[in-house]
Design an enzyme around this catalytic site. Structure first.
Site, mmCIF file in Angstrom:
data_model
loop_
_atom_site.group_PDB
_atom_site.id
_atom_site.type_symbol
_atom_site.label_atom_id
_atom_site.label_comp_id
_atom_site.label_asym_id
_atom_site.label_seq_id
_atom_site.Cartn_x
_atom_site.Cartn_y
_atom_site.Cartn_z
ATOM 1 C CE LYS A 1 47.421 74.529 39.795
ATOM 2 N NZ LYS A 1 46.286 73.805 40.175
ATOM 3 N N GLY B 1 46.883 69.250 50.783
ATOM 4 C CA GLY B 1 46.594 68.069 49.341
ATOM 5 C C GLY B 1 47.535 66.849 50.057
ATOM 6 C CB SER B 2 48.768 64.231 47.671
ATOM 7 O OG SER B 2 49.507 64.932 46.779
ATOM 8 N N GLY C 1 52.295 65.653 46.182
ATOM 9 C CA GLY C 1 52.349 67.146 46.100
ATOM 10 C C GLY C 1 52.920 68.046 46.863
ATOM 11 N N GLY C 2 52.673 68.081 48.259
ATOM 12 C CA GLY C 2 53.397 69.063 49.210
ATOM 13 C C GLY C 2 54.928 68.839 49.003
ATOM 14 C CD GLU D 1 46.142 69.835 56.744
ATOM 15 O OE1 GLU D 1 46.373 68.361 56.734
ATOM 16 O OE2 GLU D 1 45.483 70.448 56.680
ATOM 17 C CB CYS E 1 43.461 66.265 56.861
ATOM 18 S SG CYS E 1 42.646 67.895 57.567
ATOM 19 C CD GLU F 1 45.507 61.037 53.948
ATOM 20 O OE1 GLU F 1 44.910 61.646 54.637
ATOM 21 O OE2 GLU F 1 46.055 61.305 53.090
HETATM 22 P P1 NAP Z 1 47.134 66.815 45.245
HETATM 23 O O1 NAP Z 1 47.530 66.292 44.100
HETATM 24 O O2 NAP Z 1 48.409 66.958 46.267
HETATM 25 O O3 NAP Z 1 46.959 68.402 44.699
HETATM 26 C C1 NAP Z 1 46.751 69.574 45.280
HETATM 27 C C2 NAP Z 1 47.150 70.872 44.352
HETATM 28 O O4 NAP Z 1 48.791 70.958 44.459
HETATM 29 C C3 NAP Z 1 46.479 70.856 43.222
HETATM 30 O O5 NAP Z 1 46.352 72.373 42.857
HETATM 31 C C4 NAP Z 1 47.711 70.427 42.191
HETATM 32 O O6 NAP Z 1 47.696 70.940 40.971
HETATM 33 C C5 NAP Z 1 49.005 70.983 42.849
HETATM 34 N N1 NAP Z 1 50.148 69.924 42.733
HETATM 35 C C6 NAP Z 1 50.297 68.654 43.325
HETATM 36 N N2 NAP Z 1 51.371 68.288 42.945
HETATM 37 C C7 NAP Z 1 52.196 69.200 42.300
HETATM 38 C C8 NAP Z 1 53.497 69.469 41.605
HETATM 39 N N3 NAP Z 1 54.302 68.409 41.856
HETATM 40 N N4 NAP Z 1 53.847 70.382 41.040
HETATM 41 C C9 NAP Z 1 52.882 71.564 41.008
HETATM 42 N N5 NAP Z 1 51.557 71.573 41.519
HETATM 43 C C10 NAP Z 1 51.273 70.187 42.177
HETATM 44 O O7 NAP Z 1 45.899 66.753 45.930
HETATM 45 P P2 NAP Z 1 44.384 66.517 45.671
HETATM 46 O O8 NAP Z 1 44.349 66.772 44.058
HETATM 47 O O9 NAP Z 1 43.508 67.493 46.278
HETATM 48 O O10 NAP Z 1 44.016 65.183 45.953
HETATM 49 C C11 NAP Z 1 44.877 63.920 45.738
HETATM 50 C C12 NAP Z 1 45.104 63.057 46.941
HETATM 51 O O11 NAP Z 1 45.822 63.772 47.809
HETATM 52 C C13 NAP Z 1 43.927 62.345 47.678
HETATM 53 O O12 NAP Z 1 43.415 61.302 46.989
HETATM 54 C C14 NAP Z 1 44.365 62.355 48.871
HETATM 55 O O13 NAP Z 1 45.246 61.216 49.120
HETATM 56 C C15 NAP Z 1 45.166 63.406 48.950
HETATM 57 N N6 NAP Z 1 44.733 64.601 50.105
HETATM 58 C C16 NAP Z 1 45.051 64.516 51.357
HETATM 59 C C17 NAP Z 1 44.301 65.623 51.803
HETATM 60 C C18 NAP Z 1 44.551 65.434 53.665
HETATM 61 O O14 NAP Z 1 43.956 66.549 53.891
HETATM 62 N N7 NAP Z 1 45.101 64.706 54.179
HETATM 63 C C19 NAP Z 1 43.472 66.604 51.369
HETATM 64 C C20 NAP Z 1 43.196 66.589 50.147
HETATM 65 C C21 NAP Z 1 43.882 65.671 49.190
HETATM 66 P P3 NAP Z 1 47.004 69.999 39.750
HETATM 67 O O15 NAP Z 1 45.590 69.414 40.340
HETATM 68 O O16 NAP Z 1 46.667 71.038 38.818
HETATM 69 O O17 NAP Z 1 47.924 69.017 39.569
#
Ligand code: NAP
Length: 511
Positions: free
Chosen positions: A184, A241-242, A245-246, A265, A302, A393
């Protein structure tokens, strides 16, 4: 219309929807010109069904043949040359040096997995021959090996557009294990992702891999990701990711009629403990080291050190002043996306309401919309213990320095922390006899312990553990980095009393 804007359903391009999207260039804060087609639910289903068909062949393709596929992916990524580097920069706001470095890491990972699967040792097979004369009961011949789970959906991370995205660690390890992959695409770097997807598909065709061994699906919001995780042909998920989301995807996978594993993660604040003696001896050096670590990659790692636990001493204030000074010397940098910048601004505002919290930096260098100024705050150990919001975080160049009153408070803080990827101790040799209780407390909360170093910079090797208790990752028994990450995509199977002719090759005899 640019051809790279379509979905890859196995070896073919597909664009059934009228819904399209564009990517922001965070550096210029303008839209890039490429147009991308969002996948329909029908296309999601086609990719999952094709991955299932591919699995039937792919799981039995020999290790050396799969290794050729992985090496060819690496070759094809290198052939993309400047086109890939330019796309990476225009979509992420990250520097050219970082792009080149991350590409090298991606290539290294692909080649490491290729080397791993050249023989079957990674399957950790066990052969226990029959003991027909054993008393009181004969023992049957039993042989155990690892087999792939099935199609894996990979959600690439926004902060590593190459090394933890389309052909990153999750994809490389899953393909190495014999699992087809559906990526994805992360909507913040669709062009980079599509270029890499094309390189993977071409490698699959060039090395005779089955159609459907790899698909690349584009989608904004939750619809496409949700449909992928719920599809009955999908057997595992990799995510970076977040936490929200995870966790959402983990819950979704658990609620399926057939629950499947999600290796997510997620967030971490990576506590760093600095003893009074370390501060006394080298507070300036530590401040410089940590100013660099906190701001590296605009803090979007991260492993960013988001929490510094200093033992109250004569030099604590000197250290905090020095850290603020060193951080202010570092030029502000671009964040990955306007949404990530907005979230950083929001979270750094939110924490200011905690009583006795002080902001010790006053940096106003950010002169472009998506640039972020680093921020260092301090708070007492007592306040930290009572404010769970401060344990969250804050993704970006931020760190909270906690002034810890004594050892008991330190151990209470560590015990109260959520699971973390890393924990660091900055201490002097003369303190070694006092450290075991601290080491014991930290190792219970983290996946990797660091001594007199910084948590940023994750070596890719077999001894690396990148994962920790929830929410650092959804399953702390596995690593997302290094060749052992392959273990996420396999399951054990035993063969009892099987004729040699019917056993898999690697179980026929002792190696
Ligand atoms: P994210 O919002 O968690 O998204 C990551 C992926 O998962 C995207 O492809 C997103 O799709 C998908 N996704 C998220 N929630 C979903 C759900 N409920 N159902 C289906 N798909 C879902 O992360 P991000 O966009 O990379 O960044 C947002 C925040 O995440 C950052 O501001 C940060 O706080 C955190 N983050 C943390 C780390 C770490 O290593 N700790 C790394 C990256 C991000 P869509 O984009 O199409 O919605």
């Amino acid at each position: 219309m640019n051809i790279i804007g379509k979905n890859h359903i196995g070896h073919r391009l597909s664009s059934k929807s009228n819904e399209t999207l564009k990517i922001i260039n965070p550096e210029t804060n303008t839209e890039n010109s490429n147009i991308f087609y969002e996948a329909t639910l029908e296309e999601v289903s086609e990719a999952a069904n094709l991955a299932h068909s591919a699995f039937i062949t792919f799981r039995n393709i020999s290790g050396p043949q799969r290794a050729r596929f992985l090496n060819k992916i690496a070759d094809n990524i290198l052939k993309l040359d400047n086109k890939l580097i330019e796309s990476y920069k225009e979509e992420s706001g990250l520097t050219e040096a970082r792009a080149i470095n991350e590409r090298a890491r991606t290539i290294f990972q692909l080649r490491s997995f290729a080397e791993l699967i050249h023989n079957n040792n990674w399957r950790e097979s066990i052969i226990e021959e029959a003991e027909p004369k054993r008393i009181p009961n004969p023992k049957p011949d039993l042989r155990k090996t690892q087999i792939p789970l099935g199609p894996v959906v990979v959600f690439g991370s926004s902060n590593f557009p190459l090394a933890y995205s389309t052909a990153g660690g999750d994809t490389a390890s899953a393909l190495a294990s014999g699992c087809p992959v559906i990526v994805k695409a992360h909507e913040m770097h669709l062009k980079t992702s599509s270029l890499v997807a094309q390189a993977i598909i071409e490698a699959a065709q060039e090395t005779g891999m089955p159609d459907g061994v790899f698909s690349h699906i584009i989608g904004r919001g939750k619809t496409v990701g949700t449909a992928l995780v719920k599809h009955p042909r999908v057997k595992a998920v990799g995510f970076t990711g977040s936490i929200s989301g995870g966790r959402a995807l983990f819950d979704l996978a658990a609620q399926r009629p057939e629950p499947i594993p999600v290796f997510a993660e997620m967030g971490s604040i990576n506590p760093v403990v600095i003893t009074g003696k370390a501060l006394k001896k080298r507070y300036k050096k530590i401040a410089e080291m940590y100013a660099n670590s906190i701001t590296q990659g605009t803090g979007q790692f991260c492993t960013n050190p988001g929490l510094i636990l200093t033992m109250e001493s004569d030099n604590t204030s000197d250290f905090i002043r020095e850290l603020a000074k060193q951080v202010s010397k570092i030029p502000s940098q671009c964040m990955l996306h306007p949404n990530i910048k907005a979230r950083y601004e929001q979270l750094t505002q939110d924490i200011k309401t905690a009583n006795d919290l002080q902001i010790v930096t006053d940096i106003k260098n950010a002169n472009k919309p998506n640039y972020a100024d680093a921020l260092i705050a301090t708070v007492s150990g007592k306040t930290f213990l009572n404010h769970s919001k401060l344990h969250q975080e804050i993704f970006g160049p931020f760190s909270l320095v906690v002034r810890v009153a004594n050892n008991n408070e330190l151990l209470a803080i560590i015990e109260d922390l959520e699971g973390q990827l890393t924990g660091t101790i900055m201490a002097e040799q003369e303190e070694y006899p006092d450290l075991p209780p601290l080491i014991d407390a930290l190792q219970n909360r983290v996946g990797r312990l660091i001594f007199n170093g910084v948590p940023t910079g994750v070596e890719v090797c077999a001894a690396m553990q990148h994962g920790g208790p929830y929410p650092a990752s959804s399953d702390s028994r596995f690593t997302a980095v290094g060749v052992h990450s392959i273990k996420r995509w396999v399951r054990p199977v035993s063969y009892q009393s099987f004729p040699k002719e019917l056993l898999p090759e690697n179980l026929k005899q002792h190696e």
